[in-house]
Design an enzyme around this catalytic site. Sequence first.
Site, PDB file in Angstrom:
ATOM      1  N   ASN A  72      52.547  37.955  43.856  1.00 29.79           N
ATOM      2  CA  ASN A  72      53.093  37.239  42.679  1.00 29.79           C
ATOM      3  C   ASN A  72      54.389  36.186  43.002  1.00 29.79           C
ATOM      4  O   ASN A  72      54.920  36.440  44.039  1.00 29.79           O
ATOM      5  CB  ASN A  72      53.887  38.243  41.502  1.00 29.79           C
ATOM      6  CG  ASN A  72      52.577  39.234  41.205  1.00 29.79           C
ATOM      7  OD1 ASN A  72      51.561  38.963  41.091  1.00 29.79           O
ATOM      8  ND2 ASN A  72      53.077  40.258  40.552  1.00 29.79           N
TER       9      ASN A  72
ATOM     10  N   HIS B 109      52.781  34.935  48.653  1.00 28.44           N
ATOM     11  CA  HIS B 109      52.136  33.671  47.983  1.00 28.44           C
ATOM     12  C   HIS B 109      53.610  32.830  47.823  1.00 28.44           C
ATOM     13  O   HIS B 109      53.036  32.047  47.202  1.00 28.44           O
ATOM     14  CB  HIS B 109      51.315  33.989  47.023  1.00 28.44           C
ATOM     15  CG  HIS B 109      49.950  34.604  47.297  1.00 28.44           C
ATOM     16  ND1 HIS B 109      49.171  35.017  46.600  1.00 28.44           N
ATOM     17  CD2 HIS B 109      49.426  34.817  48.430  1.00 28.44           C
ATOM     18  CE1 HIS B 109      47.954  35.554  47.231  1.00 28.44           C
ATOM     19  NE2 HIS B 109      48.196  35.551  48.326  1.00 28.44           N
TER      20      HIS B 109
ATOM     21  N   CYS C  65      63.400  10.865  48.033  1.00 28.07           N
ATOM     22  CA  CYS C  65      62.811   9.928  48.694  1.00 28.07           C
ATOM     23  C   CYS C  65      61.556   9.537  47.908  1.00 28.07           C
ATOM     24  O   CYS C  65      60.689   8.433  48.304  1.00 28.07           O
ATOM     25  CB  CYS C  65      62.008  10.430  49.988  1.00 28.07           C
ATOM     26  SG  CYS C  65      60.563  11.422  49.799  1.00 28.07           S
TER      27      CYS C  65
HETATM   28  N1  APR Z   1      49.062  47.141  34.925  1.00 24.70           N
HETATM   29  C1  APR Z   1      48.260  47.201  36.040  1.00 24.70           C
HETATM   30  N2  APR Z   1      47.199  46.434  36.172  1.00 24.70           N
HETATM   31  C2  APR Z   1      46.785  45.691  35.435  1.00 24.70           C
HETATM   32  C3  APR Z   1      47.274  45.506  34.027  1.00 24.70           C
HETATM   33  C4  APR Z   1      48.564  46.467  33.924  1.00 24.70           C
HETATM   34  N3  APR Z   1      49.262  46.284  32.617  1.00 24.70           N
HETATM   35  N4  APR Z   1      46.940  44.513  33.289  1.00 24.70           N
HETATM   36  C5  APR Z   1      45.797  44.006  34.283  1.00 24.70           C
HETATM   37  N5  APR Z   1      45.875  44.567  35.358  1.00 24.70           N
HETATM   38  C6  APR Z   1      45.026  44.403  36.640  1.00 24.70           C
HETATM   39  C7  APR Z   1      43.610  43.568  36.094  1.00 24.70           C
HETATM   40  O1  APR Z   1      42.797  44.842  35.690  1.00 24.70           O
HETATM   41  C8  APR Z   1      43.316  43.006  37.671  1.00 24.70           C
HETATM   42  O2  APR Z   1      42.430  44.058  38.510  1.00 24.70           O
HETATM   43  O3  APR Z   1      45.657  43.461  37.284  1.00 24.70           O
HETATM   44  C9  APR Z   1      44.515  42.624  38.121  1.00 24.70           C
HETATM   45  C10 APR Z   1      44.956  41.458  37.964  1.00 24.70           C
HETATM   46  O4  APR Z   1      44.080  40.483  38.927  1.00 24.70           O
HETATM   47  P1  APR Z   1      44.228  38.994  38.917  1.00 24.70           P
HETATM   48  O5  APR Z   1      44.257  38.502  37.755  1.00 24.70           O
HETATM   49  O6  APR Z   1      42.983  38.668  39.947  1.00 24.70           O
HETATM   50  O7  APR Z   1      45.576  38.937  39.936  1.00 24.70           O
HETATM   51  P2  APR Z   1      45.796  39.112  41.441  1.00 24.70           P
HETATM   52  O8  APR Z   1      45.022  40.169  42.000  1.00 24.70           O
HETATM   53  O9  APR Z   1      47.099  39.231  41.667  1.00 24.70           O
HETATM   54  O10 APR Z   1      45.147  37.574  42.000  1.00 24.70           O
HETATM   55  C11 APR Z   1      45.553  37.491  43.689  1.00 24.70           C
HETATM   56  O11 APR Z   1      44.605  35.253  43.312  1.00 24.70           O
HETATM   57  O12 APR Z   1      44.534  33.281  42.094  1.00 24.70           O
HETATM   58  C12 APR Z   1      45.200  33.870  43.173  1.00 24.70           C
HETATM   59  O13 APR Z   1      47.239  33.333  43.994  1.00 24.70           O
HETATM   60  C13 APR Z   1      46.770  33.960  43.070  1.00 24.70           C
HETATM   61  O14 APR Z   1      48.099  35.755  43.685  1.00 24.70           O
HETATM   62  C14 APR Z   1      46.847  35.483  43.104  1.00 24.70           C
HETATM   63  C15 APR Z   1      45.690  35.933  43.667  1.00 24.70           C
END
Ligand code: APR
Length: 252
Positions: free
Chosen positions: A106, A123, A154
Amino acid sequence: MRAGGSDPIREAVRLLAERRNAVALTGAGISVESGIPSFRGAQGMWAKYDPMEYATLHAFMRSPRKVWAMLSEMVSVCGGAAPNAAHKGLAALEETGVVRAVITQNVDGLHQAAGSRRVIEYHGNLDVLICVSCWKRYPTRERWTPGGVPLCDCGEILKPNVVLFGEPIPWLAQEQAEEEARTCGVLLVIGTSAQVSPACDIPRIAKESGAAVVEINPEPTSLTASVTDIQLQGNASALIARLIELLLDPAV
Ligand code: APR
């Protein structure tokens, strides 16, 4: 080792208490309860903005003003968000010596705002803007205005210090994250769909190095069947609060 018996959370607590060298890998899901949308899923950022159009380095260099439309939304939402019980719980677990580092995908800064001291920003973060021409850096709050496109002295457009698709992971963050994964006893994988490399390799590195992988997520992911040892299904804030409650309970 899969969580035997009927109570995976007590098994997770036993491992955390015994090994006391846990590391957390967090994704967007841990910040959902702070009002920051995740990326994937029906309400995710990528349902609104096609990441190939808005989240690649190529897209930024080709159409920076268009990409800033999405980035501005992220800066606004993250700027107005506060740490939730999950962020605060991880900071408390660091304070008590149970968790020694957080590796986060994040860019919202909420782990540091909650009090976590050792945070590896895999990231990058939204706090700093960098000139794509002269490399000068500025605090985001000094140059970004809602809906605006921040400019360097610049004259060039500034880019947030975040890793867009097609960019390398900051080498120090990658080195530190892999070292933590190789040497931890428990890896807490919290709120990530584990779909983006190389972050999604971290749980495998930990597992191959002998760590127990504990996954906290309302949904199963690509890790659940093959890498996860203990699956705690639910929201991060409730489950981390429960872990802390049980860790404080000598009867566990
Ligand atoms: N508590 C725990 N997990 C949760 C909750 C919650 N309240 N709400 C949602 N989730 C879970 C979802 O089920 C999902 O598996 O969080 C996850 C979010 O997944 P993504 O949206 O894909 O996010 P992330 O895994 O951090 O993405 C990784 O992808 O787009 C790039 O750079 C961006 O850092 C990001 C990377």
